[in-house]
Design an enzyme around this catalytic site. Structure first.
Site, short mmCIF file in Angstrom:
data_model
loop_
_atom_site.label_atom_id
_atom_site.label_comp_id
_atom_site.label_asym_id
_atom_site.label_seq_id
_atom_site.Cartn_x
_atom_site.Cartn_y
_atom_site.Cartn_z
N LYS A 1 10.56 -1.25 4.25
CA LYS A 1 9.30 -0.79 3.62
C LYS A 1 9.39 0.72 3.51
CE LYS A 1 5.31 -2.79 4.82
NZ LYS A 1 4.05 -3.09 5.52
N ASP B 1 -7.62 -8.10 9.87
CA ASP B 1 -7.37 -8.53 8.50
C ASP B 1 -6.48 -9.76 8.49
OD1 ASP B 1 -7.55 -8.50 5.76
OD2 ASP B 1 -6.09 -6.89 5.48
N GLN C 1 0.80 -1.22 0.00
CA GLN C 1 0.00 0.00 0.00
C GLN C 1 0.83 1.27 0.00
OE1 GLN C 1 -3.17 0.55 -0.23
NE2 GLN C 1 -3.10 2.75 0.27
N GLY D 1 4.16 1.53 -0.62
CA GLY D 1 5.24 1.60 -1.61
C GLY D 1 5.98 0.28 -1.66
N GLU D 2 7.19 0.36 -2.14
CA GLU D 2 7.96 -0.87 -2.36
C GLU D 2 8.58 -1.37 -1.05
OE1 GLU D 2 10.79 -0.06 -5.44
OE2 GLU D 2 9.24 -0.18 -7.01
P1 AMP Z 1 3.23 -5.04 2.51
O1 AMP Z 1 3.49 -3.64 2.08
O2 AMP Z 1 3.49 -5.26 3.95
O3 AMP Z 1 1.91 -5.54 2.09
O4 AMP Z 1 4.32 -5.96 1.73
C1 AMP Z 1 4.31 -6.17 0.38
C2 AMP Z 1 5.02 -7.45 0.05
O5 AMP Z 1 6.37 -7.33 0.40
C3 AMP Z 1 4.51 -8.64 0.84
O6 AMP Z 1 3.47 -9.30 0.15
C4 AMP Z 1 5.70 -9.54 0.91
O7 AMP Z 1 5.79 -10.38 -0.21
C5 AMP Z 1 6.85 -8.56 0.92
N1 AMP Z 1 7.31 -8.33 2.29
C6 AMP Z 1 6.85 -7.42 3.13
N2 AMP Z 1 7.51 -7.46 4.31
C7 AMP Z 1 8.39 -8.44 4.19
C8 AMP Z 1 9.35 -9.01 5.06
N3 AMP Z 1 9.53 -8.52 6.29
N4 AMP Z 1 10.09 -10.00 4.64
C9 AMP Z 1 9.93 -10.47 3.39
N5 AMP Z 1 9.07 -10.01 2.53
C10 AMP Z 1 8.28 -8.99 2.91
#
Ligand code: AMP
Length: 853
Positions: free
Chosen positions: A600, A709, A565, A567-568
């Site tokens: 994040k 959620d 949501q 960003g990357e």
């Molecule tokens: P989010 O913004 O938390 O929804 O994360 C987006 C995507 O990034 C997730 O679906 C995961 O595939 C990957 N991701 C997020 N946090 C992590 C993490 N701590 N370790 C590995 N992958 C992550």
């Protein structure tokens, strides 16, 4: 209502018509004769001249503007300079008793400036001999209009009996005059066009001159009065005392026409009545004085001769009033005429005393009596609404009052019915609400129709990873809290205070309005117990936060893990992280340096609200410490882009992980060969994952924190199948900008939500338990399909309604293939119990799952 009113009036008048006197009554006989209403045809309106075609006679209708003329009749005064002969003529087609006239000038929507200040009236019964009207004092000129728009009404005293009427403006040569007119009266059903009498005599009564002449006679006045009508047909009946009169200022004897027997040696007075055509006469009524104390008595005998052609018929009708009346009051004497046909009647009235005084004579022939006329006139008058000329006598006042009472009664009934319906509706509403409250402690709209769905256009944001399947659905929730976010904020003012920015909503980075995290928490509070408030508020207090700013330059980008949501999410090497974290926080592989972390980042174009939400998620996560909750290690918030650094979960999110696991299985991967039974192996392994999630949720529930959620897409998988719950940014997913863009619309993961969350907007620990049941189902099906994949969104909501109705029609997720019976029967189904209180706690779930491994 108007129609009812008119009909009622007509019915009343028809029913009471029989009580109306047969004689014409000038007070009743005042109905517009058709200039305004159009009953008088254009061809019956003529004029001596017209100023132009657009001011022709047909435009001389009072209160009537067809739009094609110039708004009135205007004579061409140039054709006869100084002339008094210009007239507007109305042909009524039959004789009428005319009591009133109305005039108006040329207004023409403010364009006109002409009117007749004075005018005269001429009338004719046959169209050839014309009589100039004059009032009882002999004045011919009538005061007319003073402006172009007001209607000026003039009582004709005496009234006239005529078929043709001419309005003759008294013209000032320097001014152009224009007129619009109306005649008021009723049809002259007598058919009498003239009577002939010897002129009345003069009485000297105690030295007083009493004149019994026919002062308003409009015919020839030689020895006898001929070819005219006068006081005997003016509708005015004399008083008992003939010395007095209805007419103010009139001389003694004014109301009566009378004769002394001294000049009639034969002992009778002969009166001849001529009619418009042959009638079938039933009776004649003669209004007589009987003041016998002054030598005046009713006639002793009336002998009437009839003539239909040239000769009088030889057999007259003779009538003698039955008995000598004792009273001296004036009265109508009815002389039967035996249904004789005639166009003329000659009656001889015999003296019974010195004087014979008559004030009125009327005839009844066939059905032609005034009752009928009154009925029609009254009804047509009623339909014209507010006729200013409509006066009624006493007998009809009662009728009118009856009409009004009936109308008021009808209106009151209608009002009562309307009010009753409203009250009833409100009672029903209240009752249904009470029922729901009792039953559910919340109101509920179960009808599927109350909801509308749209598949989320952002399935990629929900973390399911499937890309093609929508996880979050947009619905129109029943709760007003969904639809008016400011209500949520009002519910938790202390939260608004501590968040500082919670009482506002703005526009998200995607251009959509964004909802603050604080509001989401307050929504939790709105549905949860008060204790939650305290805990969640503490979470945001931030005073004891151990979070520290990590030097951004020590992060080295390795690869992109995904995009959410905000960003990357990047995989980065964090140099010297272990030292930064201190000995309290020993990370796996911390010996190695640098440490792999997930970073994040908030996208650069994020707006203020998204930024605040991002910071709030940081605050939430900074307070959560549990082996099964993703750990927030540090932040970079001093400069943009804002970053949160979390522990790296090597196997990504659980949904993707299980999907890939299934792929391995299907492709006959290595792992499959080592174990005898896939099902048993998976069941143990999968239940182990579920235990970890339950453990993480047990931790959250110990804080009374509602996740809202929970789903495999929001759990991350680390080494050795370690599962950690993540994505505490559910608030953004759930209540993102679309919420505001289209009012009442929210994005919700309906297939994971409890019925009360969907229908009532209630999020509790118990609704997290419901979601856990679905997550467990996902795990045990290896995320092979979306929950309720065979149901459309609408059907899912409908099914939610069935959970509420609890009539055994609700559909449960089926038992997954590798799911032990007791897990399904004792645990999974118990998570979906209708009564939230009967659902197990996370502690119980954790214990049960641990046991069954
Ligand atoms: P989010 O913004 O938390 O929804 O994360 C987006 C995507 O990034 C997730 O679906 C995961 O595939 C990957 N991701 C997020 N946090 C992590 C993490 N701590 N370790 C590995 N992958 C992550």
């Amino acid at each position: 209502v108007m129609e009812v009113k008119l009909n009622l009036c007509c019915v009343f008048f028809i029913l009471t018509a029989a009580t109306v006197k047969a004689q014409v009554n000038p007070e009743m006989c005042r109905y517009p004769l058709g200039m305004t209403g159009g009953q008088i045809q254009d061809e019956d309106i003529s004029a001596s001249s017209q100023w132009s075609e657009s001011t022709a006679a047909r435009f001389g209708r009072l209160d009537f503007d067809t739009g094609d003329g110039d708004g009135a009749w205007c004579p061409d005064i140039m054709s006869e300079p100084g002339g008094f002969k210009e007239y507007l003529q109305v042909d009524l087609r039959s004789l009428h008793f005319i009591t009133l006239v109305g005039t108006q000038g040329r207004h023409a929507d403010g364009m006109g400036n002409e009117f007749a200040q004075r005018y005269r009236i001429k009338y004719s019964r046959d169209g050839s001999s014309w009589v100039g009207w004059h009032d009882r004092m002999g004045n011919q000129v009538i005061e007319g209009n003073k402006n172009t728009y007001d209607v000026v009404l003039k009582d004709l005293e005496p009234p006239i009996v005529a078929r043709f009427v001419r309005f003759m403006p008294v013209i000032d040569p320097s001014l152009i005059v224009c007129m619009r007119v109306e005649l008021y009266g009723c049809e002259w059903l007598d058919g009498l066009v003239s009577y002939s009498i010897p002129d009345g005599h003069q009485m000297i009564y105690r030295g007083l001159d009493v004149f019994f002449n026919d002062s308003v006679y409009d015919g020839a006045t030689a020895q006898r009065l001929t070819k005219g009508l006068g006081q005997l047909t003016d509708g005015t009946w004399g008083l008992d005392d003939f010395l007095h009169s209805h007419v103010p200022g009139a001389w003694p004897g004014y109301d009566y026409v009378g004769w002394s027997n001294k000049t009639f040696p034969k002992g009778y007075v002969e009166v001849v009545f001529d009619f418009d055509h042959i009638h079938n006469f039933t009776s004649m009524k003669v209004h007589c004085s009987n003041m016998f104390s002054r030598g005046v008595r009713l006639f002793r005998q009336a002998t009437c001769f009839f003539r239909s052609e040239s000769e009088w018929e030889p057999d007259p009708m003779t009538f003698r009033p039955s008995a000598e009346p004792l009273s001296q009051s004036a009265r109508f004497v009815t002389v039967p005429l035996g249904d004789r046909t005639a166009s003329s009647i000659k009656c001889r009235f015999h003296f019974s005393d010195q004087w014979l005084l008559f004030s009125e004579v009327a005839f009844q022939s066939g059905s032609a009596v005034y009752n009928t006329s009154l009925v029609f006139s009254t009804c047509s008058c009623a339909s014209s609404g507010d006729d200013p000329t409509h006066k009624v006598d006493d007998s009809n006042t009662r009728i009118l009052i009856g009409c009004l009472v009936a109308i008021i009664a009808i209106l009151l009934t209608i009002i009562v019915i309307i009010l009753w319906r409203q009250v009833w509706q409100k009672m029903l509403e209240k009752a249904s609400r009470r029922w729901l409250d009792d039953e559910l402690t919340a109101r509920l709209a179960v009808q599927t129709q109350a909801f509308s769905f749209l598949r989320s256009s952002q399935s990629s944001e929900d973390g399911s990873g499937s890309g093609s399947i929508s996880t979050y659905e947009r619905i129109y929730p029943a709760s007003a809290d969904y639809q008016e976010p400011s209500r949520l904020i009002r519910k938790l003012p202390e939260f608004a205070e501590c968040s500082g920015t919670s009482s506002r909503a703005g526009v998200g980075s995607d251009g959509a309005p964004h909802y603050a995290e604080a509001d989401i928490i307050s929504l939790q509070e709105s549905s949860d117990s008060g204790s939650i408030t305290a805990i969640n508020t503490n979470l945001f207090a931030g005073s004891d936060s151990t979070l520290r700013e990590f030097p951004r330059e020590k992060l080295t980008f390795k690869e992109k893990l995904g995009e959410g949501q905000f960003g990357e999410v990047h995989l980065c090497e964090a140099e010297d992280m272990q030292n930064f974290l201190g000995e309290d926080t020993l990370m796996e592989g911390s010996s190695k340096s640098p440490l792999l972390v997930a970073v994040k980042m908030l996208r650069e174009d994020a707006n203020k609200n998204a930024r605040n939400d991002f910071l709030k998620e940081i605050r939430i996560m900074s307070r959560l410490r549990d082996p099964n909750i993703v750990r927030l290690l540090a932040v970079c918030v001093d400069t943009d882009p804002l970053c949160m650094i979390t522990e790296y979960m090597e196997n990504g999110d659980l949904n993707q992980f299980l999907c890939s696991l299934r792929l391995k299985t299907l492709t006959g991967g290595e792992a499959d060969q080592q174990e005898g039974s896939n099902e048993v192996r998976y069941s143990v392994k999968l239940l182990g994952m579920a235990v970890q999630i339950a453990s993480g949720m047990k931790y959250l529930s110990s804080l009374n924190f509602v996740h809202r959620d929970l789903a495999t897409r929001n759990c991350l998988v680390g080494k050795n199948d370690t599962i950690k719950i993540a994505d505490f940014g559910m608030s953004r997913n759930l209540y993102r900008g679309d919420y505001f863009r289209i009012q009442g619309r929210a994005v919700l993961p309906i297939r994971w939500m409890s019925w009360e969350s969907i229908l009532l907007g209630k999020f509790t620990m118990a609704s997290d338990v419901w979601a856990f049941g679905v997550t467990l189902w996902e795990i045990l099906t290896l995320c092979k399909e979306q929950p309720y994949s065979q149901l459309s969104d609408e059907q899912v909501i409908e099914n939610t309604g069935e959970f509420f109705r609890n009539q055994g029609k609700q559909v449960y997720l089926p038992q997954p293939q590798c799911c032990p019976d007791r897990i399904y029967g004792d645990l999974m189904l118990s998570c979906w119990r209708r009564n939230a209180k009967e659902r197990p706690s996370f502690q119980e779930i954790h214990a049960q799952l641990t046991e069954s491994r």
